[in-house]
Write a protein that holds these residues in place. Structure first.
Motif, short mmCIF file in Angstrom:
data_model
loop_
_atom_site.label_atom_id
_atom_site.label_comp_id
_atom_site.label_asym_id
_atom_site.label_seq_id
_atom_site.Cartn_x
_atom_site.Cartn_y
_atom_site.Cartn_z
N UNK A 65 0.80 -1.22 0.00
CA UNK A 65 0.00 0.00 0.00
C UNK A 65 0.84 1.27 0.00
N UNK A 66 2.00 1.22 0.66
CA UNK A 66 2.77 2.44 0.90
C UNK A 66 4.19 2.41 0.36
N UNK A 67 4.56 1.32 -0.27
CA UNK A 67 5.87 1.26 -0.92
C UNK A 67 7.02 0.80 -0.05
N UNK A 68 6.76 0.54 1.22
CA UNK A 68 7.82 0.09 2.11
C UNK A 68 7.45 0.35 3.55
N UNK A 69 8.39 0.09 4.43
CA UNK A 69 8.21 0.37 5.86
C UNK A 69 9.53 0.87 6.43
N UNK A 70 9.47 1.92 7.22
CA UNK A 70 10.65 2.54 7.80
C UNK A 70 10.73 2.38 9.31
N UNK A 71 9.58 2.28 9.95
CA UNK A 71 9.51 2.25 11.41
C UNK A 71 8.51 1.17 11.84
N UNK A 72 8.88 0.40 12.83
CA UNK A 72 7.94 -0.53 13.46
C UNK A 72 7.99 -0.29 14.97
N UNK A 73 6.82 -0.07 15.56
CA UNK A 73 6.70 0.01 17.00
C UNK A 73 5.92 -1.21 17.45
N UNK A 74 6.65 -2.25 17.89
CA UNK A 74 6.04 -3.50 18.35
C UNK A 74 5.61 -3.29 19.80
N UNK A 75 4.42 -2.78 19.95
CA UNK A 75 3.95 -2.31 21.25
C UNK A 75 2.91 -3.22 21.90
N UNK A 76 2.23 -4.06 21.11
CA UNK A 76 1.14 -4.88 21.64
C UNK A 76 1.62 -5.77 22.77
N UNK A 77 0.79 -5.88 23.80
CA UNK A 77 1.15 -6.75 24.91
C UNK A 77 -0.04 -7.01 25.82
N UNK A 78 0.09 -8.03 26.65
CA UNK A 78 -0.92 -8.36 27.65
C UNK A 78 -0.23 -8.53 28.99
N UNK A 79 -0.98 -8.34 30.09
CA UNK A 79 -0.34 -8.37 31.41
C UNK A 79 -0.36 -9.76 32.05
N UNK A 80 -1.46 -10.48 31.91
CA UNK A 80 -1.56 -11.77 32.57
C UNK A 80 -1.84 -11.68 34.06
N UNK A 81 -2.01 -10.45 34.56
CA UNK A 81 -2.31 -10.28 35.98
C UNK A 81 -1.09 -10.45 36.88
N UNK A 82 -1.35 -10.50 38.18
CA UNK A 82 -0.27 -10.58 39.16
C UNK A 82 -0.21 -11.95 39.84
N UNK A 83 -0.65 -12.98 39.15
CA UNK A 83 -0.63 -14.33 39.73
C UNK A 83 0.79 -14.73 40.09
N UNK A 84 0.91 -15.51 41.14
CA UNK A 84 2.21 -15.92 41.61
C UNK A 84 2.80 -17.07 40.80
N UNK A 85 3.99 -17.47 41.19
CA UNK A 85 4.78 -18.46 40.47
C UNK A 85 4.03 -19.78 40.30
N UNK A 86 3.23 -20.18 41.30
CA UNK A 86 2.55 -21.47 41.26
C UNK A 86 1.08 -21.37 40.88
N UNK A 87 0.64 -20.17 40.50
CA UNK A 87 -0.78 -19.93 40.28
C UNK A 87 -1.16 -19.86 38.81
#
Length: 251
Positions: A65-87
């Protein structure tokens, strides 16, 4: 302003929060922005940032669509909450790592060859202060963000001679959809003044403050910054204080 004039930028996680603020800022600086997110919205391309097919399609369509790409901001993410190591389950870990770590890797994998054809570019990944040391996030989330920090270092090394820079941003507590519950609870209890109290600035951050960091890393102003994790946390990562009780120590 025209700090990104003539540049084509892809931003994931762009429907809200840091991604939305960055998309608006990049546009105001002259960039053509392809905003992507799993959430639907105006001018948003529907993309699962952790899906190889989706990311490949996003990059290829942007180039078409635009002839190329110059910048990528890979920003998407999820938290998963604050569950502990065994939870948390294996499935929880797999999903968090898929979106938060595999997602940025896919963005680099598919965008870098096109950037090289354009003579270079800038890739910025959202990590977190939780990836620096304990005390700022759940176990799986923190591990995923530590992986992002190392990913940008190893990617920058492997992309040598391409003029492609790869850097990360490590935000602290920012008011976004991911952290809205924390803010809402504090305000409901009349304790909003306690938000961000653990950092020396004694406040939480705003999405636009991180967008400004992304703009710096995306622009030629950071032309000699590469393989770096830039911290924007009000000073939180100076110590990451926490109590044993808050993290439910098991042993």
């Amino acid at each position: 302003m025209s700090r990104l004039k003539g540049k084509v930028a892809i931003i994931t996680g762009a429907a809200s929060g840091i991604g939305e603020a960055t998309a608006d800022l990049f546009r105001s600086e002259g960039a053509t922005v392809v905003a992507a997110d799993r959430a639907e919205g105006v001018d948003i391309v529907s993309v699962d940032a952790g899906s190889e097919a989706d990311v490949e399609r996003l990059v290829e369509q942007t180039v078409a669509d635009h002839g190329g790409v110059d910048i990528v901001f890979a920003n998407a993410g999820i938290s998963g909450g604050l569950a502990g190591l065994f939870e948390q389950s294996t499935a929880d870990w797999e999903e968090i790592l898929r979106v938060n770590l595999i997602g940025p890797w896919l963005a680099i994998k598919y965008a870098a060859p096109h950037m090289k054809q354009r003579g270079g570019g800038s890739i910025v990944c959202t990590a977190s202060v939780a990836g620096l040391r304990a005390g700022a996030g759940g176990v799986a989330y923190s591990a995923s963000k530590a992986g992002v920090i190392n990913l940008v270092k190893t990617a920058a090394a492997q992309l040598c001679d391409s003029n492609i820079r790869v850097n990360a941003i490590c935000p602290g507590l920012i008011e976004t959809g991911m952290t809205q519950g924390i803010y809402d609870m504090a305000r409901a209890a009349g304790k909003q003044e306690m938000i961000g109290q653990l950092n020396p600035l004694r406040r939480g951050g705003e999405p636009n403050e991180i967008a400004q960091v992304a703009l710096f890393l995306a622009s030629d102003e950071s032309s000699y910054v590469n393989g770096h994790a830039l911290v924007a946390d009000g000073g939180l990562s100076i110590s990451h204080p926490f109590t044993r009780q808050a993290y439910g120590c098991t042993f």
